[in-house]
Design a protein around this motif. Structure first.
Motif, mmCIF file in Angstrom:
data_model
loop_
_atom_site.group_PDB
_atom_site.id
_atom_site.type_symbol
_atom_site.label_atom_id
_atom_site.label_comp_id
_atom_site.label_asym_id
_atom_site.label_seq_id
_atom_site.Cartn_x
_atom_site.Cartn_y
_atom_site.Cartn_z
ATOM 1 N N VAL A 79 0.887 -1.118 -0.001
ATOM 2 C CA VAL A 79 -0.032 -0.048 -0.128
ATOM 3 C C VAL A 79 0.899 1.199 0.131
ATOM 4 O O VAL A 79 1.974 1.365 0.748
ATOM 5 N N PRO A 80 0.486 2.403 -0.743
ATOM 6 C CA PRO A 80 1.290 3.657 -0.614
ATOM 7 C C PRO A 80 1.034 4.080 0.774
ATOM 8 O O PRO A 80 -0.268 4.281 1.325
ATOM 9 N N VAL A 81 2.101 4.788 1.492
ATOM 10 C CA VAL A 81 2.339 5.175 2.783
ATOM 11 C C VAL A 81 2.544 6.556 2.845
ATOM 12 O O VAL A 81 2.562 7.318 3.583
ATOM 13 N N LEU A 82 3.463 7.044 1.795
ATOM 14 C CA LEU A 82 3.934 8.616 1.813
ATOM 15 C C LEU A 82 4.004 9.103 0.488
ATOM 16 O O LEU A 82 4.388 8.269 -0.370
ATOM 17 N N ILE A 83 3.655 10.332 0.244
ATOM 18 C CA ILE A 83 3.984 11.107 -0.981
ATOM 19 C C ILE A 83 4.681 12.048 -0.985
ATOM 20 O O ILE A 83 4.471 13.183 0.070
ATOM 21 N N ASN A 84 5.682 12.347 -1.644
ATOM 22 C CA ASN A 84 6.797 13.390 -1.510
ATOM 23 C C ASN A 84 6.163 14.233 -2.973
ATOM 24 O O ASN A 84 6.389 13.467 -3.819
ATOM 25 N N TYR A 85 6.087 15.489 -2.838
ATOM 26 C CA TYR A 85 5.503 16.327 -3.877
ATOM 27 C C TYR A 85 6.047 17.738 -4.058
ATOM 28 O O TYR A 85 6.416 18.179 -2.882
ATOM 29 N N SER A 86 5.860 18.418 -5.016
ATOM 30 C CA SER A 86 6.385 19.743 -5.173
ATOM 31 C C SER A 86 5.148 20.626 -5.662
ATOM 32 O O SER A 86 4.462 20.454 -6.474
ATOM 33 N N VAL A 87 5.344 22.034 -5.099
ATOM 34 C CA VAL A 87 4.556 22.815 -5.329
ATOM 35 C C VAL A 87 5.334 24.025 -5.568
ATOM 36 O O VAL A 87 6.123 24.643 -4.843
ATOM 37 N N GLY A 88 5.434 24.323 -6.969
ATOM 38 C CA GLY A 88 6.596 25.299 -7.501
ATOM 39 C C GLY A 88 8.169 24.881 -7.182
ATOM 40 O O GLY A 88 8.308 23.590 -7.301
ATOM 41 N N SER A 89 8.590 25.628 -6.311
ATOM 42 C CA SER A 89 10.028 24.971 -5.922
ATOM 43 C C SER A 89 10.184 24.489 -4.560
ATOM 44 O O SER A 89 11.075 23.999 -4.178
ATOM 45 N N SER A 90 8.908 24.314 -3.864
ATOM 46 C CA SER A 90 8.890 24.057 -2.431
ATOM 47 C C SER A 90 8.585 22.362 -2.666
ATOM 48 O O SER A 90 7.604 22.103 -3.323
ATOM 49 N N ARG A 91 9.110 21.860 -1.651
ATOM 50 C CA ARG A 91 8.604 20.314 -1.498
ATOM 51 C C ARG A 91 7.911 20.023 -0.109
ATOM 52 O O ARG A 91 8.174 20.626 0.939
#
Length: 932
Positions: free
Chosen positions: A327-339
């Protein structure tokens, strides 16, 4: 998308020359040779070649770019030799000493890192060997080319800036000068010239040759970069929604990676346990060895857990499958240049569900994983086919990139395919999410798959395919060098080549290391996407899953070395880089080299901590990477040996020739090193191997050989030289504070005798004085199947003891008068000296040593007679010296049946870990088969 990037124009446009022919464009060249290859593929005998890969004509043609690359045995190699090669001339004398300088070339290089492969030698290290052994225009062969670093190195020998970066000087005329220390001053000696060399690269694995081709025949950088930009934009427009996630207040983020976790069942309450939730301590920032069930608080370890399972319908296979639940447990994502990071929410699960339900990706292979320990290791968790190693989202993006790449010209398409396939290390479910590194934001949490295995971890990192593809494309672009183009690559068995006899100037090989790596199994994912797969029957590895043992490995390596010997010009060199922790595999390589006709001139060990090479003195050094320098004797020696019919004169002819190929001086950090290959015992072994390979009995005993060696050649510091070499050594020795020392280890009876000889020559001693030192070395290194002889027996059989009668022997007299003040100046008959000398063992002079050797040999042969009637159980332990003496005598009498019969009674280790026994046994088998 611009039209000129699509199918059509060549890399540089305009006419092109290839193998002596001129074509109006590169497309015309490709069309001409593809037609010839297509016709060749229809010939049954062509496809029947050993090592021919598994793949349809269409798949082979789709991947190939002939004559530069064929995803099958390259039928144009003879044309390559006819175009670039030169006929062998005995007058063209080349460097006669092996390359022995320290080498320190790291892996932090843009070219080296452009594409990954299981084992790679840095190309800059290979440049040094090529400059030492070749001149511009020479033809080089690499039969285990892997990712093609030898081809890259051959071309970069024409790049003066690369050559200069290695510490050489480049003169105005292109001369390459190396620094030498003479009389405390640095002088510069011309060793070569800057200039392109031509490489022929071959490997059994289509994955390897595909990478090698793209390294050595890259597309236009401008066209490649533009294609990558267009593909990323197109894929983002069509499938970018798959990487969208909710941030806040309607703001959408772009996913960088998703962490997936295994799900287990509690052994106590059977409740589902998400490994991520219980095994990571987010406060202490570590992975826990023990943890508690969130439902019943039962304390457990990971190994006590049972998996949870999920059943789904596999549309590609058309059947229901059961797989370990993740199962997926964590998502790392970006909004603009911020993570940012978040737990997956309902919308994220909806997107994953939508991807799984609507996936219509093409270009996806659905091959059953091949047979093998590694390839089938994940069957137990339901990962039975190639597409199971990817999430549906990853498959969709890979499929899109490959589909988009088809509109570009073949060279660009090939590099695009290589770029996306190289991302597999971080795109499959084998990509490790390193939890401790996740806590440390500076290091990054993704590690790729575990080297040498298809292990699937409990925490996986699913990377954004477009990010990975774009980054890999940037790495490839940074590695671009305009001097690299048009080397020749073949896919097939290096024991069956179409290269003419005596046509290659130098060979560099980095062969498989026994059972270290199962290349075919590890390459299966890559090759499934290529549509062309390794023919495992001819893979030179130990692999019990494929029914291959050490004998099979040695036979395959012998075939490859024999072909290398056939195509190499006489008097030229082959370098073999090798790494294995087993002495048996090391002996298999050495035996294969000797059976093929090569003579080893130098063995150095790569010290990975120091990044340099040092002399190898024992087989314990196989725990390090080794570099073997071997030469093909010149035609004159072979002809003279044939005419002399193995006479005593041919012994000294071989030794004289062999000494000329050995390094005269070895320096490490300015200090003289002992040259192991100049040791009289090693020279004797090389001579014996030479005679055995040519089916002649050795005309001299070991003692007779040692006597003749010292009479006919020059001895310095325990090493043997030609007279002119001795003069050069003397000059270097005069500048050194101390003589070089050889390390001696005791691992069997022969090495025990050698150690005692060295010890007693320096220090004649009594049994009581010897015993503690001897026992201290008679430990863990001793071969378990070798009987341990008594020290008293070794002394009695091989040395002399002064019993107090007569004059004190010169050797003892010299030692005592030098090391004891009260004994200085005493005559040999002085009672005080005789009292101190009594019962001391010493090394016999040559005349008496000969008698001792004959006595010892009779004793050994008498014991060997008993071995003939012994059974396997009785030969579980044996004396190697008895076996060696017996095999040698049986060989001289052409009694091959006895050698084979005894060998079959011995434990595998006894035979496989002794180079001498192995050589006699293999040659006996060969002669028996030839007479059948």
């Amino acid at each position: 998308m611009t039209e000129q990037l699509k199918m059509g124009g060549g890399k540089n446009g305009g006419p092109v020359e290839c193998l002596g022919m001129t074509f109006p464009s590169d497309d015309a060249r490709r069309e001409h040779f593809l037609k010839l290859l297509a016709e060749k593929l229809k010939e049954p005998e062509f496809r029947a070649q050993e090592g021919f890969p598994v793949g349809s004509d269409e798949a082979i043609l789709a991947v190939s770019d002939p004559p530069y690359y064929t995803a099958c045995p390259n039928p144009f190699l003879e044309d390559v030799i006819n175009t670039f090669g030169t006929a062998y001339l005995a007058s063209d004398v080349r460097e006669k000493e092996p390359f022995v300088a320290d080498v320190s070339e790291g892996k932090n290089d843009t070219i080296y890192n452009a594409h990954g492969y299981h084992t790679k030698v840095p190309h800059k290290a290979i440049v040094r060997y090529i400059l030492h052994y070749t001149k511009p225009g020479d033809v080089i062969f690499d039969g285990f080319c892997g990712s093609g670093m030898t081809g890259v190195a051959a071309q970069l020998c024409s790049d003066a800036s690369i050559v200069s970066s290695l510490g050489y000087r480049v003169g105005g005329d292109g001369s390459v000068l190396d620094a030498r220390q003479e009389d405390g001053k640095t002088t510069w000696k011309t060793i070569s010239k800057v200039g392109r060399r031509h490489a022929i690269l071959s490997d059994l694995a289509p994955a390897a040759t595909f990478i090698a081709h793209n390294y050595n025949n890259p597309a236009s950088l401008e066209k490649f970069d533009a294609a990558v930009r267009d593909i990323v934009i197109s894929a983002e427009d069509e499938l970018g929604w798959m990487y969208e996630t909710e941030h806040a207040d309607g703001i959408r983020g772009r996913i960088n990676y998703t962490v997936w976790s295994d799900v287990f069942a509690c052994p106590d309450c059977a409740g589902e346990i998400i490994y991520w939730n219980v095994a990571l301590d987010h406060v202490q920032k570590k992975v826990l060895d023990e943890f508690r069930c969130p439902h019943c608080s039962y304390e457990m370890k990971k190994r006590s857990l049972e998996r949870s399972w999920t059943s789904t319908f596999d549309r590609r296979l058309g059947e229901d499958i059961k797989q370990a639940k993740q199962v997926p447990v964590l998502i790392n994502y970006s909004v603009g240049s911020s993570r940012f990071e978040k737990e997956p929410d309902d919308q994220d699960f909806d997107v994953i569900r939508q991807i799984n339900e609507t996936d219509a990706s093409t270009h996806v292979p659905i091959n059953r994983m091949m047979d093998g320990r590694e390839a089938r290791r994940n069957d137990s968790i339901g990962m039975t086919h190639t597409h199971h190693y990817f999430t549906q989202r990853t498959l969709a993006l890979i499929s899109k990139i490959l589909s988009e790449s088809e509109v570009y010209e073949p060279e660009v398409q090939s590099m695009l395919r290589m770029a996306v396939m190289d991302c597999f290390s971080v795109l499959t479910k084998m990509s490790r999410f390193r939890a401790p590194a996740w806590f440390d934001k500076s290091t990054g949490p993704m590690k790729g798959w575990t080297a040498g295995t298809l292990y699937v971890p409990s925490l996986q990192g699913e990377q954004n395919v477009l990010n990975s593809f774009a980054e890999k494309a940037r790495m490839i672009s940074r590695a671009y060098n305009p001097k690299i183009s048009h080397q020749y690559v073949s896919t097939g068995h290096s024991g069956k080549l179409t290269i003419p006899d005596q046509s290659v100037d130098y060979i560099f090989l980095d062969p498989p290391f026994g059972s270290n790596i199962s290349y075919s199994e590890l390459n299966f994912l890559w090759e499934s996407w290529l549509g062309v797969v390794t023919r495992v029957e001819d893979e030179a590895v130990e692999n019990t899953s494929h029914g291959k043992g050490l004998n099979d490995y040695r036979k395959l390596m012998t075939e490859c070395f024999k072909e290398a010997h056939r195509i190499l010009k006489p008097g030229r060199w082959m370098t073999v880089e090798f790494s294995n922790t087993k002495a048996s595999v090391w002996n298999a390589i050495q035996t294969a080299l000797q059976e093929a006709g090569f003579v080893v001139a130098n063995i150095s060990a790569l010290d990975k901590k120091q990044g340099s090479f040092k002399a190898v003195t024992t087989t314990t050094a196989v725990k390090q990477d080794l570099v073997i320098s071997a030469y093909k004797p010149n035609g004159g020696l072979e002809e003279r040996f044939k005419n002399s019919q193995g006479s005593e004169a041919s012994v000294w002819d071989f030794v004289r020739t062999h000494l000329g190929y050995l390094p005269t001086v070895k320096l490490r950090a300015g200090v003289l090193e002992y040259i192991n290959e100049r040791d009289p015992r090693i020279i004797f072994d090389r001579m014996v191997s030479w005679f055995v390979r040519h089916s002649f009995p050795v005309p001299l005993s070991s003692q007779e050989f040692q006597e003749g060696l010292l009479q006919k050649f020059s001895e310095r510091d325990g090493m043997v030289f030609l007279p002119e070499q001795a003069m050069e050594y003397d000059r270097k020795r005069a500048m050194s504070a101390a003589a070089p020392q050889m390390e001696l280890f005791i691992s069997d009876e022969r090495s025990a005798i050698d150690w005692l000889t060295d010890f007693l020559r320096k220090r004649p001693s009594t049994y009581q004085e010897l015993h503690p030192d001897f026992l201290s070395l008679l430990g863990a290194g001793w071969k378990k199947y070798e009987e341990k002889p008594e020290l008293s027996a070794l002394l009695e059989d091989n040395f002399l003891r002064f019993d107090g009668n007569g004059d004190v022997p010169s050797q003892i007299h010299s030692y005592l008068s030098t090391n004891f003040k009260d004994l200085r100046g005493l005559e040999k008959e002085d009672p005080r000296l005789k009292a101190k000398a009594k019962d001391r063992w010493y090394v016999p002079d040559p005349n008496k040593a000969k008698d001792l050797e004959q006595k010892r040999e009779r004793s050994l042969l008498k014991e060997f007679e008993a071995y003939k009637t012994a059974n396997k159980r009785q030969l579980k332990e044996s004396r190697l010296e008895v076996l060696r003496a017996g095999f040698k005598t049986a060989w001289a009498a052409k009694d091959y049946k006895t050698i084979i019969g005894i060998a079959e009674k011995l434990p595998d280790e006894t035979l496989q870990e002794d180079e001498k026994l192995l050589l006699w046994y293999d040659q006996a088998l060969t002669r028996t088969e030839a007479d059948a």
